[in-house]
Write an enzyme that holds these catalytic residues in place. Sequence first.
Site, PDB file in Angstrom:
ATOM      1  N   GLU A 127       0.863  -1.182   0.000  1.00  0.00           N
ATOM      2  CA  GLU A 127       0.000   0.000   0.000  1.00  0.00           C
ATOM      3  C   GLU A 127       0.903   1.237   0.000  1.00  0.00           C
ATOM      4  O   GLU A 127       1.544   1.546   1.003  1.00  0.00           O
ATOM      5  CB  GLU A 127      -0.905   0.021   1.244  1.00  0.00           C
ATOM      6  CG  GLU A 127      -1.976  -1.067   1.263  1.00  0.00           C
ATOM      7  CD  GLU A 127      -3.178  -0.756   0.359  1.00  0.00           C
ATOM      8  OE1 GLU A 127      -3.232   0.343  -0.223  1.00  0.00           O
ATOM      9  OE2 GLU A 127      -4.040  -1.643   0.255  1.00  0.00           O
TER      10      GLU A 127
HETATM   11 ZN   LIG Z   1      -6.318  -0.680  -3.591  1.00  0.00          ZN
END
Ligand SMILES: [Zn+2]
Length: 391
Positions: A245
Amino acid sequence: MNYTTLCDWHKLHHEKALFGRYITTSHIQPLIDQLPELFQVKSLGYSVEKRLIQSVTFGTGPIQILGWSQMHGNESTTTKALFDLFRWFATHQDQTEVKHLLNACTFTMIPLLNPDGAEAYTRVNANQVDLNRDAQNLTQPESSILKEAYTSIKPDYCLNLHGQRTIFGVGSPAKSAIVSFLSPSQDELRTVTASRKIGMSVISDLNEMLQQFIPGSVGRYDDGFNLNCVGDTLQQLNIPTILFEAGHFPGDYEREQTRCFMFLSLIRVFESVLLLKSEEIGDSNSYFAIPENKKCYFDCIIRNVNIPQIGVTDMAIQYEETLKNGTLYFVPKIAQIADLDDFVGHKELNFHQKEIQIPEGMQLEVGTNLENLQANSNLPTTFSVKSNNLL
Ligand SMILES: [Zn+2]
């Protein structure tokens, strides 16, 4: 590898044709078409709106690594990092360490899995489906393309490359979660299985490497199980899968800094994988020692502001990323009006109980667009959000 050297290389030699948050097929296609001989490009199929989805393969080794980026169309940082990675491999392929990687692994990367979502700058695809909730039902062509890729390649490792919003922080006192990782669960009990442990071990290596660049700013993503997610599905097939992320580096709304950390992380994964020997993997402790992501940030918090009809309180502002005629704007909107002691602003202002001046007829409430407020109020210029990508 020396990651400081890699970081220096990245500063000078990253793929400059890609910049900012809005990355679409028309940005990456010329780069794919110009890839040197080291890379094999394969057409995998078409999106709902008939945009081509391609993979880029390089290396000849037995360890199969499959990665995909922009499954969520507006999460483009890792796509930029992939093209930086291609440049790095192309220009370093004669170096011993790189040769070793290329002889040990075969890398297959899908740089843009959701081109329609990328075009519209949305998370979902053209049918408004979140592809990361479609791993079981496979209702969308993009989901089938990914399944076909992992079924035919039979990867030893998967990299699920995403980006996260500015709202996440880690630690106490909180710092921005510039990068977060997850070794997804493969059952409701979140059992630490052999496959999860491998992912955890790799993530621990990533964390250790990143701490020298962004101390205290690496987070661990929530591991709640959801078989409709691609990572959980792959993990259930006992394929170690790592969720990346890419998050917010303070001040860097273009995600050009985070792009470098993603680039470094990709190389670190490959190094880790080479060093992994399954009998040695047992340490999930250093993974669990990484602080968990928490939702504790807003883009801006104005503290102790006196708002007509409400009184003295705090006001949180969140930028809404809005695409207009091919340009991305960051539109400031009120996200909360409340006591926000438990929250942090990437930008903070203190009004010291002063009243905020607002034009007649304007209401300050959750959702109010503040784009034009600055010119008509006593908000200082530090609040300024000049749309058009640059803050
Ligand atoms: Zn995503």
